[in-house]
Design an enzyme around this catalytic site. Structure first.
Site, PDB file in Angstrom:
ATOM      1  N   HIS A  31       0.565  -1.443   0.026  1.00 34.44           N
ATOM      2  CA  HIS A  31       0.323   0.148  -0.492  1.00 34.44           C
ATOM      3  C   HIS A  31       0.783   1.360   0.172  1.00 34.44           C
ATOM      4  CE1 HIS A  31      -3.178  -2.661   2.317  1.00 34.44           C
ATOM      5  NE2 HIS A  31      -3.844  -2.537   0.875  1.00 34.44           N
ATOM      6  N   GLN A  55     -18.066  -6.329  -0.614  1.00 32.13           N
ATOM      7  CA  GLN A  55     -17.666  -7.313  -1.917  1.00 32.13           C
ATOM      8  C   GLN A  55     -16.722  -8.393  -0.011  1.00 32.13           C
ATOM      9  OE1 GLN A  55     -14.630  -3.910  -1.532  1.00 32.13           O
ATOM     10  NE2 GLN A  55     -12.564  -5.861  -1.643  1.00 32.13           N
ATOM     11  N   GLY A 143      -3.340  -1.368  -6.508  1.00 36.74           N
ATOM     12  CA  GLY A 143      -2.225  -2.745  -7.108  1.00 36.74           C
ATOM     13  C   GLY A 143      -2.856  -3.755  -7.935  1.00 36.74           C
ATOM     14  N   ASP A 146      -4.641  -7.208  -6.705  1.00 38.48           N
ATOM     15  CA  ASP A 146      -5.421  -7.641  -7.511  1.00 38.48           C
ATOM     16  C   ASP A 146      -5.781  -7.677  -8.739  1.00 38.48           C
ATOM     17  OD1 ASP A 146      -6.673  -8.697  -4.569  1.00 38.48           O
ATOM     18  OD2 ASP A 146      -6.231  -6.634  -4.428  1.00 38.48           O
ATOM     19  N   SER A 182      -3.187  -8.220   2.749  1.00 34.92           N
ATOM     20  CA  SER A 182      -3.715  -7.950   4.063  1.00 34.92           C
ATOM     21  C   SER A 182      -3.983  -9.435   4.156  1.00 34.92           C
ATOM     22  CB  SER A 182      -4.954  -6.961   4.670  1.00 34.92           C
ATOM     23  OG  SER A 182      -3.696  -5.826   3.870  1.00 34.92           O
TER      24      SER A 182
HETATM   25  O1  PAF Z   1      -8.315  -3.257  -3.235  1.00 32.91           O
HETATM   26  C1  PAF Z   1      -8.877  -3.501  -2.113  1.00 32.91           C
HETATM   27  O2  PAF Z   1      -8.549  -3.713  -1.225  1.00 32.91           O
HETATM   28  C2  PAF Z   1     -10.446  -2.556  -1.857  1.00 32.91           C
HETATM   29  O3  PAF Z   1     -11.208  -4.127  -3.100  1.00 32.91           O
HETATM   30  C3  PAF Z   1     -10.999  -1.968  -1.988  1.00 32.91           C
HETATM   31  C4  PAF Z   1     -10.507  -1.365  -3.838  1.00 32.91           C
HETATM   32  C5  PAF Z   1     -10.459  -1.121  -1.688  1.00 32.91           C
HETATM   33  C6  PAF Z   1     -12.180  -1.456  -2.479  1.00 32.91           C
HETATM   34  O4  PAF Z   1     -12.964  -1.886  -1.464  1.00 32.91           O
END
Ligand code: PAF
Length: 288
Positions: A31, A55, A143, A146, A182
């Protein structure tokens, strides 16, 4: 320390071009790299911290997801963040997380990760669209770990004409190759060791690129098999997640459970012509 903002009303006076790094907190060096990448792209750098319930499917790790707000603020300061937007649930979902308008991810939302987690990308795109609407960034940085998320957010920004430049950043890895996440904190000591099989599988795929598309997937799969890891998917695609084309940039993506935690990784490579047959593009994708 960055200014901490919790409501939409406090976001109205952001100066100059704005860059946004959306996160769910539990910030790690990956991050920080996103923030450092974003820092020179705008006058005001906003990082959002919001563990987005929509999500996560029922039974996933929403409640257990690591929440480390004080340490996160420290990391944001180190990375030069001006404003941390840490909204309440009510700010993000005034009608509750299960009601209201959502963003449909379209066909790419139901392959790969989307096949394993059918409601995941609807939740991601919905919250990212809301963050874009609230923060009004000129540029947003995500990033590449993902990767499918990045592709879909880029598509959303372009197709819904959101006026945000979506920028991807390379994966940041531990010294032994494990992609930073994480969720790595969930790995026990033995699992942590086995988890390196994902990046080693990708390396094997890259090393086999000169032998063609099928060889890439076969080489990667054999590394996972040697560790007794059955991937949720292991797929070679083009950069937009379509069928790979020999001689052109491609993406090798893997997702697998190592113990309880589910880990993702991917890499870019160029598979060569040799070993290519007309059907190999379809057969190269497993579980997609
Ligand atoms: O990649 C993440 O941490 C999450 O999917 C995001 C893009 C912050 C959306 O909640």
């Amino acid at each position: 320390m960055p200014t901490v903002v919790r409501t939409a009303a406090e976001l109205t006076n952001l100066g100059g071009p704005v860059a946004l790094v959306p996160t769910m907190g539990a910030l790690h060096d990956g991050h920080v790299q996103l923030m450092k990448h974003a820092r020179p792209l705008a006058d005001t750098l906003v990082a959002s911290i919001f563990v987005n319930p929509t999500q996560f499917a029922p039974g996933e790790d929403f409640e257990a997801y690591p929440r480390t707000f004080d340490a996160d603020l420290q990391r944001c300061e180190e990375a030069g963040v001006d404003v941390v937007f840490a909204p309440t649930l009510e700010t993000m979902y005034p009608h509750g997380p299960d009601a209201g308008v959502t963003v449909d991810a379209g066909p790419l939302g139901s392959v790969l990760e989307g096949e394993q987690r059918p409601t995941h990308f609807r939740g991601v795109l919905t919250v990212v669209a809301k963050l874009f609407g609230l923060v009004r960034p000129d540029v947003a940085v995500f990033g590449e770990k993902d990767y499918q998320q990045l592709v879909l957010i880029r598509q959303m920004a372009a197709e819904l004409c959101l006026g945000v430049d979506v920028v991807g950043c390379p994966i940041v890895r531990e010294a032994d190759g494990l992609a930073m996440s994480s969720r790595n904190v969930y790995l026990g000591a033995e699992e942590r060791q086995r988890a390196t099989a994902l990046s080693r599988a990708l390396d094997a795929g890259v090393a086999a690129a000169s032998q063609g598309i099928d060889a890439v997937v076969t080489a990667a799969r054999s590394v996972l098999e040697a560790e007794g890891i059955a991937p949720d998917y292991l797929a070679l695609t083009d950069p937009d997640l379509g069928a790979p084309v020999p001689g052109q940039e491609a993406r090798l993506l893997v997702a697998a459970r190592v113990g309880t935690p589910r880990l993702l990784d991917n890499t870019g490579l160029v598979p060569h012509m040799s070993g290519h047959s007309p059907d190999s593009a379809n057969s190269a994708s497993e579980g997609a």
